[in-house]
Design an enzyme around this catalytic site. Structure first.
Site, PDB file in Angstrom:
ATOM      1  N   GLU A 262      27.430  28.784  10.131  1.00  0.00           N
ATOM      2  CA  GLU A 262      27.180  27.351  10.317  1.00  0.00           C
ATOM      3  C   GLU A 262      26.420  27.235  11.632  1.00  0.00           C
ATOM      4  O   GLU A 262      26.989  27.453  12.696  1.00  0.00           O
ATOM      5  CB  GLU A 262      28.505  26.580  10.416  1.00  0.00           C
ATOM      6  CG  GLU A 262      29.395  26.685   9.196  1.00  0.00           C
ATOM      7  CD  GLU A 262      28.853  25.937   8.005  1.00  0.00           C
ATOM      8  OE1 GLU A 262      27.949  25.096   8.182  1.00  0.00           O
ATOM      9  OE2 GLU A 262      29.327  26.201   6.887  1.00  0.00           O
ATOM     10  N   CYS A 301      27.728  18.950  15.114  1.00  0.00           N
ATOM     11  CA  CYS A 301      26.658  19.632  14.383  1.00  0.00           C
ATOM     12  C   CYS A 301      26.085  18.732  13.304  1.00  0.00           C
ATOM     13  O   CYS A 301      24.966  18.914  12.858  1.00  0.00           O
ATOM     14  CB  CYS A 301      27.204  20.911  13.776  1.00  0.00           C
ATOM     15  SG  CYS A 301      28.696  20.619  12.825  1.00  0.00           S
TER      16      CYS A 301
HETATM   17  P1  NAP Z   1      26.903  29.800  20.732  1.00  0.00           P
HETATM   18  O1  NAP Z   1      26.477  29.948  22.136  1.00  0.00           O
HETATM   19  O2  NAP Z   1      26.106  30.473  19.687  1.00  0.00           O
HETATM   20  O3  NAP Z   1      28.424  30.282  20.705  1.00  0.00           O
HETATM   21  C1  NAP Z   1      29.191  30.226  19.543  1.00  0.00           C
HETATM   22  C2  NAP Z   1      30.263  31.295  19.590  1.00  0.00           C
HETATM   23  O4  NAP Z   1      29.662  32.587  19.549  1.00  0.00           O
HETATM   24  C3  NAP Z   1      31.101  31.256  20.854  1.00  0.00           C
HETATM   25  O5  NAP Z   1      32.434  31.573  20.521  1.00  0.00           O
HETATM   26  C4  NAP Z   1      30.482  32.358  21.694  1.00  0.00           C
HETATM   27  O6  NAP Z   1      31.362  32.876  22.648  1.00  0.00           O
HETATM   28  C5  NAP Z   1      30.157  33.372  20.628  1.00  0.00           C
HETATM   29  N1  NAP Z   1      29.134  34.343  20.993  1.00  0.00           N
HETATM   30  C6  NAP Z   1      28.169  34.234  21.939  1.00  0.00           C
HETATM   31  N2  NAP Z   1      27.408  35.348  21.934  1.00  0.00           N
HETATM   32  C7  NAP Z   1      27.913  36.174  20.977  1.00  0.00           C
HETATM   33  C8  NAP Z   1      27.568  37.480  20.519  1.00  0.00           C
HETATM   34  N3  NAP Z   1      26.540  38.153  21.024  1.00  0.00           N
HETATM   35  N4  NAP Z   1      28.307  38.027  19.531  1.00  0.00           N
HETATM   36  C9  NAP Z   1      29.348  37.358  18.992  1.00  0.00           C
HETATM   37  N5  NAP Z   1      29.721  36.109  19.393  1.00  0.00           N
HETATM   38  C10 NAP Z   1      29.011  35.528  20.374  1.00  0.00           C
HETATM   39  O7  NAP Z   1      26.973  28.291  20.275  1.00  0.00           O
HETATM   40  P2  NAP Z   1      27.622  27.074  21.072  1.00  0.00           P
HETATM   41  O8  NAP Z   1      26.636  26.767  22.147  1.00  0.00           O
HETATM   42  O9  NAP Z   1      29.027  27.338  21.404  1.00  0.00           O
HETATM   43  O10 NAP Z   1      27.628  25.934  19.945  1.00  0.00           O
HETATM   44  C11 NAP Z   1      26.653  24.943  19.833  1.00  0.00           C
HETATM   45  C12 NAP Z   1      25.859  25.131  18.568  1.00  0.00           C
HETATM   46  O11 NAP Z   1      26.745  25.231  17.460  1.00  0.00           O
HETATM   47  C13 NAP Z   1      24.981  23.952  18.247  1.00  0.00           C
HETATM   48  O12 NAP Z   1      23.693  24.412  17.980  1.00  0.00           O
HETATM   49  C14 NAP Z   1      25.585  23.331  16.999  1.00  0.00           C
HETATM   50  O13 NAP Z   1      24.654  22.743  16.135  1.00  0.00           O
HETATM   51  C15 NAP Z   1      26.264  24.471  16.369  1.00  0.00           C
HETATM   52  N6  NAP Z   1      27.395  23.995  15.569  1.00  0.00           N
HETATM   53  C16 NAP Z   1      27.330  24.048  14.223  1.00  0.00           C
HETATM   54  C17 NAP Z   1      28.393  23.614  13.455  1.00  0.00           C
HETATM   55  C18 NAP Z   1      28.368  23.679  11.959  1.00  0.00           C
HETATM   56  O14 NAP Z   1      29.400  23.518  11.353  1.00  0.00           O
HETATM   57  N7  NAP Z   1      27.234  23.927  11.354  1.00  0.00           N
HETATM   58  C19 NAP Z   1      29.540  23.122  14.079  1.00  0.00           C
HETATM   59  C20 NAP Z   1      29.569  23.070  15.451  1.00  0.00           C
HETATM   60  C21 NAP Z   1      28.494  23.517  16.194  1.00  0.00           C
HETATM   61  P3  NAP Z   1      31.306  32.364  24.179  1.00  0.00           P
HETATM   62  O15 NAP Z   1      31.642  30.933  24.156  1.00  0.00           O
HETATM   63  O16 NAP Z   1      32.341  33.194  24.854  1.00  0.00           O
HETATM   64  O17 NAP Z   1      29.912  32.634  24.652  1.00  0.00           O
END
Ligand code: NAP
Length: 527
Positions: A262, A301
């Site tokens: 997602e 999101c």
């Molecule tokens: P993110 O930076 O991609 O982080 C998401 C998760 O991935 C966090 O738990 C993060 O841990 C982890 N992560 C980071 N680097 C990783 C790696 N190399 N390997 C494995 N896991 C890793 O995203 P975010 O900034 O938290 O979230 C915002 C985004 O999420 C927005 O773009 C939004 O649109 C999207 N979103 C989508 C939905 C949906 O249902 N489609 C729902 C909510 C949000 P850390 O926090 O420890 O870095």
């Protein structure tokens, strides 16, 4: 960042026991006051042991239960969470920067989703596998037939979650996983991990799930994907950038670990070409856009990012949305008269400011609430951003506006010249979670729904007759599908019992009538 040891260090629950990391950890902050709250860390944890324990001990215990028993377990989790709601609201105010109403979307939204699956699962009763469709004859002699079945995968479900829904993000995934009989390991996003950790702690403490069924690892994601084996599944919610890393990890690319993504999405709202400034459809669109821009400071999101209206209504829409946004007070979520709190962190604040600058290269500012004072919050410290409505008269020439998701209270208004052009512009988002349509004409609503269905996980069609009972453009309801094609990640979640498909394996059993009759005794429930 310094990590003074007087800041409490949250333990992780792995391998059936509480374990603290051996490093200094990362300090979680109050995004409004900037004060330190708790630390998270998982350095030194034996991940291999934890994943094996969940897979073997947790999985075996869950699979020994029927669907009905696991549904009752979800019901017990609901009770535990309800009993501790006040603590969750307190954590959300301090760590997520949300006003009570916005915290409810996450906290009560998560509990509601669990409750929904508890009820749905109850109907599956004593079944231990699910039949998929009817028997099909394999040849001339009807004695040899094929019956498709769903059986729970014998692995773990790893959830890597985003920062914006520390409660709902866990439970909307855990409900169908646990109901399916698959143990859960959740890695919440670091910035808001506290609420997830606390909820898991309460459930473990209450003893309502078997050992190994529910684990939480806070802090770094390093090494988690390496643990995954062929029958495990991973469900990721977050940015498109991290999604690319997950998808190309050897666990997915080489070991065929099933993967649900997602990611980000440029969701749209579309006003009927026949709408006028006085029409109900116009008013409904304006209210919904304002709600979507301001709930959780736009950190959803599913939030509306692009608003499409007939060209003649461009100015009127900008004025109507701007007039409502002007009433939105922003600041410290502890104040009763504050409607919108902060973003989850100062890092997100910087991202939103940078994203806005990027969008402004193609858009004019139609409304900017940031000229007004914050209530009881210091602009230099608090991660508060007021709503900003942007607009362009030339959405066809725009590029960035269809590509860049600014994860905050930001949306862009765009006029269209005809229906076909509106659909084409919406599709420039390259696949989104949700589009909403505002109209009083059933024929237009049906046409728009089908035009948009293939590029959206959900089409939310609003007319005056459903105005009072509709569930909201951005609200993800457990009975409806959540997920979207293309840049939205290509994933599917929820949609009632459909969600269980991800945690089951489908297999064709080719056998005699007698053997298939015996199968029905253990898998009496047909999907
Ligand atoms: P993110 O930076 O991609 O982080 C998401 C998760 O991935 C966090 O738990 C993060 O841990 C982890 N992560 C980071 N680097 C990783 C790696 N190399 N390997 C494995 N896991 C890793 O995203 P975010 O900034 O938290 O979230 C915002 C985004 O999420 C927005 O773009 C939004 O649109 C999207 N979103 C989508 C939905 C949906 O249902 N489609 C729902 C909510 C949000 P850390 O926090 O420890 O870095």
């Amino acid at each position: 960042m310094s990590n003074p040891t007087d800041i409490p260090l949250l333990p992780n629950h792995l391998a059936g026991r509480w374990q603290t990391g051996s490093g200094p950890g990362t300090t979680l902050l109050d995004p409004v006051l900037g004060t330190p709250l708790v630390r998270v860390d998982n350095r030194g944890l034996d991940l291999a042991e934890g994943f094996s324990f969940a897979r073997d001990t947790g999985g075996a215990a869950l699979r020994a239960m029927s669907y009905g028993q696991r549904a009752a377990m979800l019901g017990a989790i609901v009770k535990v969470l309800q009993a501790n709601r006040d603590a969750y609201y307190d954590i959300a105010t301090r760590n997520c920067g949300t006003v009570t109403k916005d915290s409810a979307v996450d906290i009560d939204g998560g509990i509601f989703t669990l409750g929904y699956y508890a009820k749905q699962g109850e109907a599956l009763g004593e079944a231990r596998a699910l039949l998929d469709g009817d028997r099909i004859r394999m040849g001339k002699d009807p004695v040899f037939q094929t019956q498709h079945v769903f059986s729970p995968t014998r692995g773990v479900a790893l959830f890597i979650n985003a920062f914006n829904f520390p409660s709902w993000g866990l439970w909307e995934k855990a409900a169908p996983a646990l109901l399916s009989g698959v143990p859960v390991i959740v890695k919440p996003a670091t910035a808001t991990a506290w609420l997830t950790q606390r909820m898991v702690a309460d459930v473990i403490e209450a003893g309502v799930v078997p050992a190994g069924a529910l684990s939480v690892i806070c802090g770094s994601s390093a090494g988690l994907m390496d643990q995954l084996q062929p029958f495990d599944v991973v469900s990721f919610t977050g940015s498109a950038e991290t999604a690319r890393i997950i998808r190309s990890h050897p666990a997915v690319a080489q070991r065929s670990v099933r993967c649900n993504i997602e990611a980000d999405s440029l969701n749209s709202a579309l006003l009927d070409p026949a709408a006028t400034e006085d029409s109900e459809a116009f008013k409904l669109l304006v209210s919904e856009v304002v709600r979507e821009m301001t709930v959780k400071s736009g950190q959803k999101c599913t939030a509306i990012r692009r608003i499409f209206v007939p060209r003649a209504l461009y100015q009127a829409t900008a004025q109507a949305i701007g007039a409502k946004l002007a009433k939105c007070s922003v600041g410290n979520p502890r104040l009763e008269n504050v409607r919108m709190g902060s973003l989850v962190s100062r890092e997100q604040y910087d991202n939103v400011i940078a994203g806005l600058a990027h969008l402004k290269t193609e858009a004019e500012v139609l409304f900017d609430g940031n000229t007004t004072e914050l209530l009881d919050a210091d602009r230099a410290v608090a991660a508060c951003v007021a709503p900003v409505l942007l607009g362009t008269q030339d959405p066809v020439a725009a590029k960035v506006l269809h590509e860049v998701e600014v994860f905050g209270p930001v949306a862009t208004l765009m006029p269209y010249d005809n229906e076909a052009q509106a659909y084409a512009l919406i599709r420039r988002g390259e696949g989104s979670l949700v589009a909403s349509v505002y109209s009083e004409d059933p024929a237009f609503m049906a046409r728009a729904a089908l035009e948009l269905a293939d590029s959206h996980g959900r089409v939310h069609v609003i007319s005056p007759d459903v105005a009072a009972c509709q569930t909201g453009h951005g609200n993800v309801m457990p009975m409806s599908l959540h997920g979207g094609p293309g840049r939205a990640g290509g994933g599917e979640e929820l949609g009632g019992l459909r969600a269980m498909g991800f945690y089951h394996r489908r297999s064709a059993i080719q056998a005699s009538t007698a053997a298939l009759d015996a199968l029905v005794a253990v898998a009496p429930w047909r999907t």
